[in-house]
Design an enzyme around this catalytic site. Structure first.
Site, short mmCIF file in Angstrom:
data_model
loop_
_atom_site.label_atom_id
_atom_site.label_comp_id
_atom_site.label_asym_id
_atom_site.label_seq_id
_atom_site.Cartn_x
_atom_site.Cartn_y
_atom_site.Cartn_z
N GLY A 53 0.67 -1.24 -0.01
CA GLY A 53 0.08 -0.02 0.07
C GLY A 53 0.69 1.26 -0.07
N THR A 54 0.54 2.15 -0.84
CA THR A 54 1.02 3.49 -0.67
C THR A 54 0.14 4.44 -1.14
OG1 THR A 54 1.71 3.36 -3.20
CG2 THR A 54 3.13 2.62 -1.64
N THR A 55 -0.30 5.81 -1.23
CA THR A 55 0.75 6.55 -0.74
C THR A 55 0.04 7.31 0.41
OG1 THR A 55 1.89 6.95 -2.61
CG2 THR A 55 2.16 8.85 -1.22
N LYS A 86 -6.09 2.60 4.18
CA LYS A 86 -4.63 2.71 4.91
C LYS A 86 -4.66 3.78 5.99
CE LYS A 86 -3.02 2.38 -0.07
NZ LYS A 86 -2.43 2.87 -1.24
#
EC number: 3.4.25.1
Length: 281
Positions: A53-55, A86
């Site tokens: 996972g990003t950002t 996230k």
């Protein structure tokens, strides 16, 4: 340590023995294999593919801090999930945004939430924001063995410091090294592009609305140049998760609020694709 569920209804002795206010210390003593960093992994040939996972981005403003993240998880060159979450509340006055191996990161956040709740129940008071940041640093450091095998977790921690009466941001490296960021911060594969956008748009007298717009713009810029970062998806109604933490506590913007900000950013970018500073106003 497992509870006896047959007939006695009594808790094991481990739960009734006085000890540390740290839940991680409790697990380390009684059932260490439950800690993510204590698990042994089978040998693998080459890089281990797992959803990442990003950002994540964060911005302070007078009266609080904004923490936000895009919704895309990738596995190599494949989009593993389009609507992953996230950004999570750690407690009433703090939140964590995760970047890195998604499954381990989410598990670490849940353990961190339990760690803070356990401390508050045992000690009768909340940890200071500095203390929370230190606890998270310890948890990341305990995952170093897995990070060396490609399963790294690099979160961004933000919260409202009730003692200093302001929002604060803490960033980490894979070894648990902690740094306090001033003004804004970003982590994840798109962080270099998000940070560049925030560097141009940030000022220390932002309003809350301007700060939430700024983080969405930064995520848009990151998605424009980083394939692992997902931009606002109008067709699927998938928008960045944006949270605000002030003296009133943690608040996550509703989907309608997030979509309104995202649409305004998209409209401005259609008019001015280069994204000048005026887009924030």
């Amino acid at each position: 340590m497992e509870a006896n569920s047959r007939d006695t209804g009594r808790l094991p002795a481990a739960f009734l023995t006085p000890g540390s206010s740290s839940f991680m210390d409790f697990l380390s003593e009684h059932q260490p294999e439950l800690l993510p960093g204590r698990r042994s992994l089978p040998p693998v040939q080459g890089a281990l593919e797992a959803p990442h996972g990003t950002t994540i981005v964060a911005v302070t403003f007078p009266g609080g801090v904004v923490l936000a993240g895009d919704r895309r998880a990738t596995m190599g060159n494949v989009i593993a999930q389009r609507d992953i979450e996230k950004v999570f509340p750690a407690d009433e006055y703090s939140a964590v945004g995760i970047a890195g191996t998604a499954g381990i990161a989410v598990e670490m956040v849940k353990l961190f939430q339990l760690e803070l709740e356990h401390f508050e129940k045992v000690e009768g008071v909340q940890l200071s924001l500095e203390g929370k940041a230190n606890r998270l640093s310890t948890m990341i450091r305990s995952n170093l063995g897995m990070a060396m095998q490609g399963l790294a977790v690099v979160p961004l921690f933000a919260g409202y410091d009730v003692d200093r009466e302001k929002g604060r941001i803490f960033s980490y490296d894979v070894t648990g090294g902690r740094s306090e960021e001033h003004g804004f911060a970003a982590t994840g594969s798109g962080s270099i592009f998000a940070r560049g956008a925030m560097k141009k748009l940030y000022r220390d007298d932002l309003s809350e609305n301007e700060a939430t717009t700024l983080v969405v713009q930064a995520l848009y810029d990151a998605a424009d140049d980083d394939s692992a970062t997902g931009g606002p998806d109008v067709a699927r109604r998938i928008y960045p998760i944006v949270t605000v933490i002030t003296e009133d506590g943690f608040r996550r913007l509703t989907e309608d609020e997030s979509s309104e900000i995202a649409r305004s950013v998209l409209e401005r970018r259609l008019e001015q694709p280069d994204g000048p500073r005026a887009a924030l106003l």
